[in-house]
Design a protein around this motif. Sequence first.
Motif, PDB file in Angstrom:
ATOM      1  N   THR A 119       0.838  -1.196   0.000  1.00 11.00           N
ATOM      2  CA  THR A 119       0.000   0.000   0.000  1.00 11.00           C
ATOM      3  C   THR A 119       0.874   1.247   0.000  1.00 11.00           C
ATOM      4  OG1 THR A 119      -1.675  -1.176   1.275  1.00 11.00           O
ATOM      5  CG2 THR A 119      -1.815   1.223   1.254  1.00 11.00           C
ATOM      6  N   ASN A 121       0.451   5.505   0.214  1.00 13.02           N
ATOM      7  CA  ASN A 121      -0.515   6.552   0.518  1.00 13.02           C
ATOM      8  C   ASN A 121       0.194   7.784   1.088  1.00 13.02           C
ATOM      9  OD1 ASN A 121      -3.147   7.610   0.755  1.00 13.02           O
ATOM     10  ND2 ASN A 121      -3.176   7.098   2.920  1.00 13.02           N
ATOM     11  N   ARG A 154      -1.959  -1.199  -3.871  1.00 13.85           N
ATOM     12  CA  ARG A 154      -2.928  -0.114  -3.784  1.00 13.85           C
ATOM     13  C   ARG A 154      -2.171   1.202  -3.666  1.00 13.85           C
ATOM     14  NH1 ARG A 154      -3.557  -4.313  -1.889  1.00 13.85           N
ATOM     15  NH2 ARG A 154      -2.693  -3.959   0.174  1.00 13.85           N
ATOM     16  N   ALA A 156      -2.686   5.348  -3.666  1.00 13.81           N
ATOM     17  CA  ALA A 156      -3.663   6.444  -3.548  1.00 13.81           C
ATOM     18  C   ALA A 156      -3.001   7.663  -2.921  1.00 13.81           C
ATOM     19  CB  ALA A 156      -4.849   6.001  -2.692  1.00 13.81           C
ATOM     20  N   ASN A 157      -3.520   8.827  -3.288  1.00 14.80           N
ATOM     21  CA  ASN A 157      -3.065  10.093  -2.703  1.00 14.80           C
ATOM     22  C   ASN A 157      -1.558  10.283  -2.840  1.00 14.80           C
ATOM     23  OD1 ASN A 157      -5.725  10.801  -1.718  1.00 14.80           O
ATOM     24  ND2 ASN A 157      -5.423   9.144  -0.244  1.00 14.80           N
ATOM     25  N   THR A 158      -1.079  10.127  -4.062  1.00  9.84           N
ATOM     26  CA  THR A 158       0.328  10.394  -4.345  1.00  9.84           C
ATOM     27  C   THR A 158       0.419  11.657  -5.197  1.00  9.84           C
ATOM     28  OG1 THR A 158       0.458   9.071  -6.353  1.00  9.84           O
ATOM     29  CG2 THR A 158       0.817   7.922  -4.262  1.00  9.84           C
ATOM     30  N   GLY A 167       1.581   7.678 -10.472  1.00 12.30           N
ATOM     31  CA  GLY A 167       1.632   6.658  -9.433  1.00 12.30           C
ATOM     32  C   GLY A 167       2.735   5.654  -9.708  1.00 12.30           C
ATOM     33  N   GLU A 182      -4.340  -1.179  -7.999  1.00 13.26           N
ATOM     34  CA  GLU A 182      -5.443  -0.234  -7.863  1.00 13.26           C
ATOM     35  C   GLU A 182      -4.845   1.148  -7.633  1.00 13.26           C
ATOM     36  OE1 GLU A 182      -8.571   0.778  -4.419  1.00 13.26           O
ATOM     37  OE2 GLU A 182      -8.601  -1.305  -5.099  1.00 13.26           O
ATOM     38  N   ILE A 183      -5.143   2.064  -8.556  1.00 15.16           N
ATOM     39  CA  ILE A 183      -4.541   3.418  -8.504  1.00 15.16           C
ATOM     40  C   ILE A 183      -5.667   4.446  -8.463  1.00 15.16           C
ATOM     41  CG2 ILE A 183      -3.024   5.033  -9.673  1.00 15.16           C
ATOM     42  CD1 ILE A 183      -1.739   2.583 -11.069  1.00 15.16           C
ATOM     43  N   SER A 184      -5.665   5.320  -7.436  1.00  9.42           N
ATOM     44  CA  SER A 184      -6.717   6.330  -7.332  1.00  9.42           C
ATOM     45  C   SER A 184      -6.212   7.596  -6.656  1.00  9.42           C
ATOM     46  CB  SER A 184      -7.893   5.756  -6.519  1.00  9.42           C
ATOM     47  OG  SER A 184      -7.493   5.528  -5.178  1.00  9.42           O
ATOM     48  N   HIS A 185      -6.948   8.685  -6.867  1.00 12.99           N
ATOM     49  CA  HIS A 185      -6.676   9.971  -6.230  1.00 12.99           C
ATOM     50  C   HIS A 185      -5.265  10.487  -6.483  1.00 12.99           C
ATOM     51  CE1 HIS A 185     -10.099   8.220  -4.038  1.00 12.99           C
ATOM     52  NE2 HIS A 185     -10.559   9.470  -4.111  1.00 12.99           N
TER      53      HIS A 185
END
Length: 188
Positions: A119, A121, A154, A156-158, A167, A182-185
């Motif tokens: 993970t 984040n 996972r 996120a938020n990078t 990412g 899974e890549i988001s935000h």
Amino acid sequence: NVDGSVLAAVGTDASSTALLELAGVTGGVRFEGVHFDQGGGWGGASTGLGYTETQAAYHASSADFNGFNDSAWVAVPAAIHVHSGSRAVSFAGCKFTRMGASAVMFSGGTQDCEITNSTFNDLSGSAVMLGQVDDWAQADETKQNAGFILADNRIANTSLEYRGSPGITAAYVRDSVIERNEISHLSY
């Protein structure tokens, strides 16, 4: 093997950002369930040159940068840097959080490394950077960046500060697998 620890950086400055640096490791190192936290603060953007974004977490390395010379591009540093021909370094089930730069970079002819089920984040830069932009003409296969597995992570938020940081970056790598992440935000 390093299991179930929390590693945190203490000092940060423009010249040394690494929480962990592995150079020329060839016997294989495995980190499992380790939480890497608060690493890689980078002060380079606060220098007189500032931060002149070029592309994908790379920036100009000098004031006379013309944009066409790959060797003048340098990456936002990473808190964990695996380089100089390292082999068989793996991260499994790890957490990478609150880093003031990118999280993990593999470069300099590194091969057969992996990050799985981990993970990422709250990062200022990229989560993972594979390879580098200035070795596109490297003909010696033993010096090429190759054989990476980046799977089931996972992200996120990078790219919270260095907004052009993807990412995941893969620059001139061969025989690698990037799947089921899974890549988001992200800003980019």
